[in-house]
Write a protein that holds these residues in place. Structure first.
Motif, PDB file in Angstrom:
ATOM      1  N   LEU A   1      39.323  33.815  65.462  1.00  0.00           N
ATOM      2  CA  LEU A   1      38.752  32.546  65.929  1.00  0.00           C
ATOM      3  C   LEU A   1      38.319  31.681  64.753  1.00  0.00           C
ATOM      4  CD1 LEU A   1      36.617  33.832  68.951  1.00  0.00           C
ATOM      5  CD2 LEU A   1      38.924  32.848  68.987  1.00  0.00           C
TER       6      LEU A   1
ATOM      7  N   THR B   1      43.539  25.085  71.171  1.00  0.00           N
ATOM      8  CA  THR B   1      42.471  26.077  71.386  1.00  0.00           C
ATOM      9  C   THR B   1      42.880  27.127  72.417  1.00  0.00           C
ATOM     10  OG1 THR B   1      40.845  24.343  70.925  1.00  0.00           O
ATOM     11  CG2 THR B   1      40.044  26.391  71.873  1.00  0.00           C
TER      12      THR B   1
ATOM     13  N   ILE C   1      44.229  31.033  71.400  1.00  0.00           N
ATOM     14  CA  ILE C   1      43.297  32.125  71.734  1.00  0.00           C
ATOM     15  C   ILE C   1      43.952  33.094  72.716  1.00  0.00           C
ATOM     16  CG2 ILE C   1      41.147  32.670  72.933  1.00  0.00           C
ATOM     17  CD1 ILE C   1      39.917  30.191  71.706  1.00  0.00           C
TER      18      ILE C   1
ATOM     19  N   PHE D   1      37.891  25.369  68.782  1.00  0.00           N
ATOM     20  CA  PHE D   1      37.871  26.565  67.943  1.00  0.00           C
ATOM     21  C   PHE D   1      36.524  26.740  67.234  1.00  0.00           C
ATOM     22  CE2 PHE D   1      42.537  27.505  67.830  1.00  0.00           C
ATOM     23  CZ  PHE D   1      42.413  28.872  67.998  1.00  0.00           C
TER      24      PHE D   1
ATOM     25  N   ALA E   1      34.302  28.337  69.708  1.00  0.00           N
ATOM     26  CA  ALA E   1      34.698  29.728  69.940  1.00  0.00           C
ATOM     27  C   ALA E   1      34.372  30.610  68.741  1.00  0.00           C
ATOM     28  CB  ALA E   1      36.194  29.795  70.257  1.00  0.00           C
ATOM     29  N   SER E   2      34.483  30.060  67.538  1.00  0.00           N
ATOM     30  CA  SER E   2      34.251  30.872  66.328  1.00  0.00           C
ATOM     31  C   SER E   2      32.805  31.317  66.185  1.00  0.00           C
ATOM     32  CB  SER E   2      34.670  30.076  65.082  1.00  0.00           C
ATOM     33  OG  SER E   2      33.805  28.977  64.863  1.00  0.00           O
TER      34      SER E   2
ATOM     35  N   LEU F   1      31.301  33.043  68.141  1.00  0.00           N
ATOM     36  CA  LEU F   1      31.280  34.435  68.577  1.00  0.00           C
ATOM     37  C   LEU F   1      31.463  35.388  67.406  1.00  0.00           C
ATOM     38  CD1 LEU F   1      33.502  34.092  71.793  1.00  0.00           C
ATOM     39  CD2 LEU F   1      31.010  34.327  71.697  1.00  0.00           C
TER      40      LEU F   1
END
Length: 343
Positions: A38, A83, A87, A199, A202-203, A205
């Motif tokens: 990610l 995105t 993913i 992204f 999401a990154s 995480l």
């Protein structure tokens, strides 16, 4: 009247994009030792968005900014094609087996063709359908590695790959629909902005695993941003505006052929008969998909070399035919009717 197929420049642009994208798998795999998947996407597309924004700023003939509605659709297409797609594909490939992933990814042109038919009401010539089916079968022959049992997560991976195919099909159909009047740089810029934002969120995480990448990893990240994101998407969007989405996605079936050729030339690997046969079938299928026959010639793009816009071309055609803008049969082109019906 015979309808012209995609121009040689458009086809070469999509093939060049396939060349760039085929190299991204090996680069990403090497990066995964230092950077999470990610985070790779976040860095790659953020750098790409900055570079594209700089290109637009430096352009003396800066294109008109898309209106609010166009920007929303460009953002949506970028979120889907960058995105969501990346993913789902990355996680799906990790959970599934190589043979399942190969077959499912090879069906993406068919998904795009069906979505194009449903949303754009595009007529599907028999040669195009045949070409997509042939290229799909050929791609499976090239990349299949035999039957694999897989673990309990196999079906979850397969479902994610199928959803990724739908996201990629949505990206292609939506980009084709909203890119009229915009050049490839502008379209790619707004899409990349949305993809990078997705992204970046999401990154988070992976925030606990963040660390400064080394010199080699940093160089590879810049390569992904420059070649695969900026170069690849610019070339692909340029070609996509000048051909049906299903044809553009079908050309991407050349990626496994390019990969096999690279393995033979660079690594000295031996090519199997099934791979060679599959490569020939893919090339034949892609070539058939490029043949267009019909009664209408597509309107020129808004930024073609002659500078003629679709509206100008339509008005000129009406004048030549002696028709009036008030004529019911000439007021709204059939393609616009089909798109409006799909909205």
């Amino acid at each position: 009247m015979r309808e012209r197929g995609p121009s040689a420049r458009a086809v070469c642009a999509v093939v060049a994009a396939a060349l760039f994208w085929s190299s991204s798998y090996a680069v990403t795999k090497q990066l995964l030792d230092e950077v999470g998947p990610l985070s790779i996407g976040a860095i790659r597309f953020t750098l790409a968005a900055l570079l594209l924004g700089l290109l637009i700023r430096l352009n003396r003939h800066r294109p008109a900014r898309p209106d609010a509605r166009q920007r929303r659709q460009l953002y949506l297409s970028g979120f889907l094609g960058i995105t969501v797609y990346f993913i789902l594909e990355n996680i799906g490939v990790d959970l599934s087996t190589a043979s399942d992933a190969s077959l499912i990814v090879a069906t993406y042109p068919m998904m795009t063709m069906l979505l194009e038919l449903a949303l754009l009401r595009t007529r599907m010539p028999l040669l195009r359908v045949t070409g997509v089916l042939l290229a799909t079968a050929g791609a499976f022959l090239v990349v299949r590695n035999g039957a694999e049992v897989g673990g309990s997560s196999r079906w979850a991976g397969d479902i994610l790959l199928l959803l990724g195919g739908l996201a990629w099909a949505g990206y292609n159909v939506l980009t084709k629909r909203v890119s009229a009047g915009q050049n490839a740089v502008s379209v790619t810029y707004y899409q990349t902005l949305a993809g990078a934002a997705g992204f970046l969120l999401a990154s988070l995480l992976e925030a606990g695993d963040w660390r400064m990448p080394g010199a080699t990893a940093s160089t590879l990240l810049v390569y992904l941003a420059l070649a695969c994101s900026v170069g690849g998407f610019l070339l692909y969007n340029y070609g996509l505006r000048r051909m049906p989405p299903s044809v553009a996605v079908n050309i991407l079936n050349l990626v496994p052929v390019i990969g096999v050729i690279g393995a033979v030339v660079i690594n000295g690997e031996t090519i199997r008969l099934a791979q060679a046969t599959g490569g020939v079938i893919i090339i034949t299928g892609v070539a058939l998909g490029l043949i267009e026959r019909g009664e209408r010639t597509p309107a020129p793009d808004a930024d073609d070399d002659d500078g003629e816009t679709p509206a100008t071309a339509t008005a000129r055609a009406r004048t030549a035919a002696g028709s009036s803008p008030s004529d019911p049969e000439t007021t709204v082109p059939a393609t616009e009717c089909a798109i409006d019906a799909a909205r």
